[in-house]
Write a protein that holds these residues in place. Sequence first.
Motif, short mmCIF file in Angstrom:
data_model
loop_
_atom_site.label_atom_id
_atom_site.label_comp_id
_atom_site.label_asym_id
_atom_site.label_seq_id
_atom_site.Cartn_x
_atom_site.Cartn_y
_atom_site.Cartn_z
N SER A 26 4.88 8.65 2.11
CA SER A 26 3.42 8.70 2.17
C SER A 26 2.76 8.24 0.87
N LEU A 27 3.49 7.57 0.02
CA LEU A 27 2.93 7.08 -1.24
C LEU A 27 1.91 5.98 -1.01
N ASP A 28 0.92 5.94 -1.86
CA ASP A 28 -0.07 4.86 -1.90
C ASP A 28 0.66 3.56 -2.26
N THR A 29 0.04 2.41 -2.02
CA THR A 29 0.71 1.14 -2.29
C THR A 29 1.07 0.96 -3.76
N ILE A 30 0.21 1.41 -4.68
CA ILE A 30 0.52 1.28 -6.11
C ILE A 30 1.67 2.20 -6.48
N ASP A 31 1.61 3.45 -6.01
CA ASP A 31 2.67 4.42 -6.28
C ASP A 31 3.99 3.94 -5.69
N ASP A 32 3.93 3.37 -4.49
CA ASP A 32 5.14 2.88 -3.83
C ASP A 32 5.74 1.71 -4.62
N PHE A 33 4.89 0.81 -5.09
CA PHE A 33 5.36 -0.30 -5.92
C PHE A 33 6.07 0.23 -7.16
N TRP A 34 5.45 1.20 -7.83
CA TRP A 34 6.03 1.76 -9.05
C TRP A 34 7.34 2.50 -8.75
N PHE A 35 7.36 3.25 -7.64
CA PHE A 35 8.59 3.95 -7.25
C PHE A 35 9.74 2.95 -7.04
N ASN A 36 9.45 1.85 -6.37
CA ASN A 36 10.50 0.85 -6.13
C ASN A 36 10.96 0.19 -7.42
N ARG A 37 10.04 -0.02 -8.37
CA ARG A 37 10.43 -0.58 -9.69
C ARG A 37 11.34 0.40 -10.42
N LEU A 38 11.00 1.69 -10.35
CA LEU A 38 11.82 2.72 -10.99
C LEU A 38 13.18 2.84 -10.32
N ASP A 39 13.19 2.73 -9.01
CA ASP A 39 14.44 2.84 -8.26
C ASP A 39 15.36 1.67 -8.56
N ASP A 40 14.80 0.47 -8.65
CA ASP A 40 15.59 -0.72 -8.96
C ASP A 40 16.09 -0.64 -10.40
N GLY A 41 15.19 -0.43 -11.33
CA GLY A 41 15.54 -0.21 -12.73
C GLY A 41 16.11 -1.40 -13.48
N SER A 42 16.52 -2.43 -12.80
CA SER A 42 17.10 -3.58 -13.49
C SER A 42 16.00 -4.42 -14.11
N ASP A 43 16.35 -5.17 -15.13
CA ASP A 43 15.40 -6.06 -15.79
C ASP A 43 14.14 -5.30 -16.21
N TRP A 44 14.34 -4.17 -16.88
CA TRP A 44 13.22 -3.32 -17.30
C TRP A 44 12.51 -3.94 -18.49
N PRO A 45 11.24 -4.31 -18.34
CA PRO A 45 10.54 -4.99 -19.44
C PRO A 45 10.04 -4.03 -20.51
#
Length: 167
Positions: free
Chosen positions: A43-62
């Motif tokens: 039920s995450l908002d689109t911005i929260d969902d985007f951030w969650f997926n970035r955190l979950d992937d974790g690779s290439d962390w800028p």
Amino acid sequence: MDEELKNGGRERLFHDLLTFDLSQMDLWHLPQTQALLDQKVRSLDTIDDFWFNRLDDGSDWPRQIACADFYAEYLKATSQIGVGRKRGQAEFGKRLAKLVPGLRRFGPAIEVAPGVTKQVWCYEIPPLNECRAAFDELLGQPVDWPALPPGAGERAQHVPDDDDIPV
């Protein structure tokens, strides 16, 4: 079941409800189960969902990224999913500031073409482990984040070499 209810079952249930000790119960505290976490993530908002997926992937962390590039990455991810309302760049930045404690926005002058310098707004992003911990706190329960290879997702540490030492 109907037979039991007709033969004193209703009265017994009423008695049990009246004598049940609620002093040991915290009705406002929900058990933090995996199913609850799944529901929160779905039920995450689109911005929260985007951030969650970035955190979950974790690779290439800028360590830092241009604000416009990060927003474009959000738009691309949102259009691939095809659900939810895309937010504007200002709203994206405001929400990101709430999701990422320690997020810093700065505007260095960068050479965009030979002899052409331009101010480019960038985000300085905290290390992955700090961002994940902040998101766990936001959700109210820990996420079972995937393990990363040692050093992955952390800020690169600058090691001075001979060229950095003044003569």
